[in-house]
Scaffold this motif. Structure first.
Motif, PDB file in Angstrom:
ATOM      1  N   MET B   1      -4.573  -2.291  24.373  1.00 20.84           N
ATOM      2  CA  MET B   1      -3.681  -1.155  24.661  1.00 20.84           C
ATOM      3  C   MET B   1      -2.861  -0.818  23.416  1.00 20.84           C
ATOM      4  SD  MET B   1      -2.509   0.970  26.927  1.00 20.84           S
ATOM      5  CE  MET B   1      -1.141   2.091  27.048  1.00 20.84           C
ATOM      6  N   ILE B   2      -2.749   0.471  23.142  1.00 22.91           N
ATOM      7  CA  ILE B   2      -1.954   0.877  21.985  1.00 22.91           C
ATOM      8  C   ILE B   2      -0.490   0.964  22.399  1.00 22.91           C
ATOM      9  CG2 ILE B   2      -1.549   2.788  20.393  1.00 22.91           C
ATOM     10  CD1 ILE B   2      -4.515   3.328  20.519  1.00 22.91           C
ATOM     11  N   HIS B   3       0.329   0.158  21.757  1.00 22.47           N
ATOM     12  CA  HIS B   3       1.735   0.149  22.136  1.00 22.47           C
ATOM     13  C   HIS B   3       2.544   1.175  21.339  1.00 22.47           C
ATOM     14  CE1 HIS B   3       1.230  -3.220  24.809  1.00 22.47           C
ATOM     15  NE2 HIS B   3       0.503  -3.819  23.876  1.00 22.47           N
ATOM     16  N   ASP B   4       2.292   1.217  20.018  1.00 21.99           N
ATOM     17  CA  ASP B   4       3.041   2.166  19.192  1.00 21.99           C
ATOM     18  C   ASP B   4       2.162   3.377  18.914  1.00 21.99           C
ATOM     19  OD1 ASP B   4       5.205   0.387  19.006  1.00 21.99           O
ATOM     20  OD2 ASP B   4       4.099  -0.754  17.497  1.00 21.99           O
ATOM     21  N   MET B   5       2.234   4.336  19.828  1.00 19.52           N
ATOM     22  CA  MET B   5       1.376   5.502  19.711  1.00 19.52           C
ATOM     23  C   MET B   5       1.909   6.433  18.621  1.00 19.52           C
ATOM     24  SD  MET B   5       0.084   7.832  22.871  1.00 19.52           S
ATOM     25  CE  MET B   5       1.543   8.799  23.100  1.00 19.52           C
ATOM     26  N   GLU B   6       1.071   6.721  17.614  1.00 22.71           N
ATOM     27  CA  GLU B   6       1.504   7.626  16.546  1.00 22.71           C
ATOM     28  C   GLU B   6       0.878   8.996  16.763  1.00 22.71           C
ATOM     29  OE1 GLU B   6       0.727   6.242  12.547  1.00 22.71           O
ATOM     30  OE2 GLU B   6       1.261   8.206  11.730  1.00 22.71           O
ATOM     31  N   VAL B   7       1.695   9.904  17.306  1.00 17.40           N
ATOM     32  CA  VAL B   7       1.202  11.269  17.535  1.00 17.40           C
ATOM     33  C   VAL B   7       1.396  12.053  16.239  1.00 17.40           C
ATOM     34  CG1 VAL B   7       1.443  13.346  18.948  1.00 17.40           C
ATOM     35  CG2 VAL B   7       1.894  11.110  19.956  1.00 17.40           C
ATOM     36  N   LEU B   8       0.355  12.745  15.788  1.00 15.62           N
ATOM     37  CA  LEU B   8       0.483  13.527  14.556  1.00 15.62           C
ATOM     38  C   LEU B   8       1.507  14.643  14.776  1.00 15.62           C
ATOM     39  CD1 LEU B   8      -3.173  13.866  13.195  1.00 15.62           C
ATOM     40  CD2 LEU B   8      -1.537  12.013  12.913  1.00 15.62           C
ATOM     41  N   GLU B   9       2.422  14.740  13.819  1.00 16.14           N
ATOM     42  CA  GLU B   9       3.487  15.740  13.956  1.00 16.14           C
ATOM     43  C   GLU B   9       2.940  17.140  13.723  1.00 16.14           C
ATOM     44  OE1 GLU B   9       6.462  14.409  11.278  1.00 16.14           O
ATOM     45  OE2 GLU B   9       6.969  12.670  12.510  1.00 16.14           O
ATOM     46  N   LYS B  10       3.572  18.110  14.385  1.00 22.57           N
ATOM     47  CA  LYS B  10       3.106  19.491  14.255  1.00 22.57           C
ATOM     48  C   LYS B  10       3.952  20.287  13.268  1.00 22.57           C
ATOM     49  CE  LYS B  10       0.969  19.334  18.747  1.00 22.57           C
ATOM     50  NZ  LYS B  10       1.027  19.657  20.157  1.00 22.57           N
ATOM     51  N   GLU B  11       4.766  19.584  12.528  1.00 18.41           N
ATOM     52  CA  GLU B  11       5.510  20.195  11.414  1.00 18.41           C
ATOM     53  C   GLU B  11       5.881  19.083  10.443  1.00 18.41           C
ATOM     54  OE1 GLU B  11       9.841  20.151  13.661  1.00 18.41           O
ATOM     55  OE2 GLU B  11       8.746  22.050  13.470  1.00 18.41           O
ATOM     56  N   GLY B  12       6.430  19.469   9.295  1.00 14.65           N
ATOM     57  CA  GLY B  12       6.837  18.459   8.317  1.00 14.65           C
ATOM     58  C   GLY B  12       5.780  18.235   7.246  1.00 14.65           C
ATOM     59  N   PRO B  13       6.088  17.333   6.269  1.00 11.93           N
ATOM     60  CA  PRO B  13       5.218  17.163   5.098  1.00 11.93           C
ATOM     61  C   PRO B  13       3.791  16.738   5.433  1.00 11.93           C
ATOM     62  CG  PRO B  13       7.267  15.922   4.860  1.00 11.93           C
ATOM     63  CD  PRO B  13       7.271  16.500   6.227  1.00 11.93           C
ATOM     64  N   ALA B  14       3.626  15.805   6.393  1.00  7.25           N
ATOM     65  CA  ALA B  14       2.267  15.338   6.719  1.00  7.25           C
ATOM     66  C   ALA B  14       1.450  16.483   7.326  1.00  7.25           C
ATOM     67  CB  ALA B  14       2.334  14.161   7.686  1.00  7.25           C
ATOM     68  N   TYR B  15       2.101  17.277   8.188  1.00  8.24           N
ATOM     69  CA  TYR B  15       1.411  18.431   8.777  1.00  8.24           C
ATOM     70  C   TYR B  15       1.009  19.423   7.688  1.00  8.24           C
ATOM     71  CZ  TYR B  15       0.591  22.804  11.218  1.00  8.24           C
ATOM     72  OH  TYR B  15       0.028  23.981  11.649  1.00  8.24           O
ATOM     73  N   GLU B  16       1.937  19.654   6.742  1.00  6.35           N
ATOM     74  CA  GLU B  16       1.647  20.614   5.663  1.00  6.35           C
ATOM     75  C   GLU B  16       0.480  20.137   4.814  1.00  6.35           C
ATOM     76  OE1 GLU B  16       2.779  23.615   5.380  1.00  6.35           O
ATOM     77  OE2 GLU B  16       4.108  23.355   7.098  1.00  6.35           O
ATOM     78  N   GLY B 254      -2.755  19.694  23.053  1.00  6.32           N
ATOM     79  CA  GLY B 254      -2.898  19.824  21.604  1.00  6.32           C
ATOM     80  C   GLY B 254      -2.512  18.582  20.829  1.00  6.32           C
ATOM     81  N   SER B 255      -2.168  17.506  21.533  1.00 11.87           N
ATOM     82  CA  SER B 255      -1.724  16.288  20.833  1.00 11.87           C
ATOM     83  C   SER B 255      -2.910  15.538  20.233  1.00 11.87           C
ATOM     84  CB  SER B 255      -0.993  15.343  21.795  1.00 11.87           C
ATOM     85  OG  SER B 255       0.173  15.956  22.279  1.00 11.87           O
ATOM     86  N   ILE B 256      -2.679  15.024  19.023  1.00 14.68           N
ATOM     87  CA  ILE B 256      -3.676  14.170  18.362  1.00 14.68           C
ATOM     88  C   ILE B 256      -2.987  12.847  18.037  1.00 14.68           C
ATOM     89  CG2 ILE B 256      -5.183  13.883  16.356  1.00 14.68           C
ATOM     90  CD1 ILE B 256      -5.335  16.919  16.142  1.00 14.68           C
ATOM     91  N   VAL B 257      -3.581  11.756  18.522  1.00 14.34           N
ATOM     92  CA  VAL B 257      -2.982  10.433  18.300  1.00 14.34           C
ATOM     93  C   VAL B 257      -3.785   9.689  17.246  1.00 14.34           C
ATOM     94  CG1 VAL B 257      -2.400   8.218  19.373  1.00 14.34           C
ATOM     95  CG2 VAL B 257      -2.130  10.340  20.666  1.00 14.34           C
ATOM     96  N   LYS B 258      -3.082   9.141  16.260  1.00 11.02           N
ATOM     97  CA  LYS B 258      -3.755   8.370  15.209  1.00 11.02           C
ATOM     98  C   LYS B 258      -4.028   6.953  15.707  1.00 11.02           C
ATOM     99  CE  LYS B 258      -3.220   6.960  10.406  1.00 11.02           C
ATOM    100  NZ  LYS B 258      -2.306   6.903   9.274  1.00 11.02           N
ATOM    101  N   MET B 259      -5.290   6.539  15.657  1.00 10.63           N
ATOM    102  CA  MET B 259      -5.657   5.200  16.118  1.00 10.63           C
ATOM    103  C   MET B 259      -5.383   4.184  15.002  1.00 10.63           C
ATOM    104  SD  MET B 259      -6.574   6.177  19.020  1.00 10.63           S
ATOM    105  CE  MET B 259      -7.353   4.826  19.892  1.00 10.63           C
TER     106      MET B 259
END
Lengths: 86, 268
Positions: B1-16, B254-259
């Motif tokens: 089970m993934i405990h610390d789910m990292e949802v890709l942000e929809k704004e900010g530097p990583a999104y850009e 529209g959520s994308i979770v990083k595995m």
């Protein structure tokens, strides 16, 4: 179609770097925790550890988000390159 | 089970940064595929699932180019692509499945198709009691469909209806190449639109987020491994199980979770 296996070697080197950086980061965290748990925490020392952690995190981000990303791209295209040559 | 789910942000530097990567891909894709039509989903369909995971009937749709050796191969020559699909009975021996697609390296999947088309993985998850059941057929597309109009109006709705007729609760979707990510995102949204909850694995989140899909799980792997590394069934099971477990916890369309997996290279 087969990829250029050297790309896996390159990615392996980056993975090794990431493992070392993880280790260094944990080391800094242990020192911070140890310092904070002492009766008289030395703030400048903690700031040095935090500063080092900041650099390590920046390096991890660069390797994961930029370098690995490019390497995966190189690996992805190496297969079709061989295919087109045949 | 993934405990610390990292949802890709929809704004900010990583999104850009991802947006820049998408732009750069979008500007160059026409050099190789002049017919390509960027076709994002206009509305993201959304179906929530109420049952618990152990009761789900889980279907599989892959745009990896998988089909039975006895079936007509996909057309890998046409510049228009091939939007047809192949029905793959779930009792098929994985050795009887092959891949027709020239847009990515599938040499590992040729030896272990489960790393792209997780037929064994899903059967194992039923056996382990993680999911309830699987339908009688899985579906294979070849994702190189630069002009997706007939996919949207004909073949994707057909497959969606067949899945609905079999009362499938959840569908996991696995892509092959870059253009595949658009193709599969379109198929996913159409399936979600008939009332089936879906999740796709993505190797190119910058493309997937611009296609606007209901849910996705980002695997930082090269093409050819959208369901896990080859020849490693335990890891394949872990990945597919973790991807499925994201479904009830993703609440925003529209959520994308990083595995949390790293690529450790080709496994012999």
């Amino acid at each position: 179609m087969a990829v250029d296996k050297r790309t896996d070697q390159l990615m392996g080197h980056v993975e090794s770097m990431l493992a070392i950086i993880d280790d260094m980061n944990q080391d800094m965290q242990s020192r911070i925790d140890e310092e904070k748990a002492s009766g008289n925490p030395n703030e400048p020392r903690i700031n040095f550890y935090l500063s080092q952690q900041k650099r390590l995190i920046k390096l991890t981000d660069m390797l994961e988000e930029e370098i690995l990303e490019i390497l995966i791209g190189i690996r992805n295209i190496s297969g079709p390159i061989e295919y087109f040559e045949k | 089970m993934i405990h610390d789910m990292e949802v890709l942000e929809k704004e900010g530097p990583a999104y850009e940064r991802r947006k820049q990567r998408f732009q750069s891909w979008y500007e160059s894709v026409f050099k190789w595929h002049p017919n390509f039509m960027y076709t994002p989903n206009q509305v993201i369909n959304w179906t929530e699932i109420k049952k618990s995971m152990s009761e789900w009937k889980v279907g599989l749709v892959s745009s990896s180019g998988a089909h039975l050796r006895s079936q007509k191969p996909f057309d890998i020559v046409s510049d228009e692509g091939d939007w047809s699909y192949r029905e793959i009975p779930v009792e098929t021996d994985p050795k009887d499945i092959m891949i027709s697609d020239s847009h990515y390296d599938h040499s590992d999947a040729d030896l272990d198709v489960n790393c792209m088309f997780p037929i064994v993985t899903l059967k194992e998850l039923v056996k382990d009691g993680v999911i309830g059941s699987i339908p009688s057929k899985f579906y294979g597309f070849m994702g190189f469909v630069p002009v997706p109009q007939d996919l949207i109006t004909q073949t994707a709705p057909e497959v969606a209806q067949k899945l609905a007729d079999e009362k499938v609760d959840v569908v996991i979707l696995t892509p092959g190449c870059a253009v595949c990510h658009q193709t599969l995102g379109i198929i996913q949204n159409i399936i979600e639109g008939v009332g089936i909850t879906t999740i796709m694995t993505t190797l190119k989140p910058e493309l997937t987020e611009q296609v606007h899909v209901p849910r996705a799980a980002y695997l930082k792997y090269p093409y050819g491994y959208s369901a896990g590394p080859a020849n490693d069934l335990n890891m394949q099971k872990t990945i597919v199980k973790d991807v499925l477990e994201l479904i009830p916890v993703i609440k925003e369309p529209g959520s994308i979770v990083k595995m949390p997996y790293r690529w450790h290279g080709h496994i012999e």
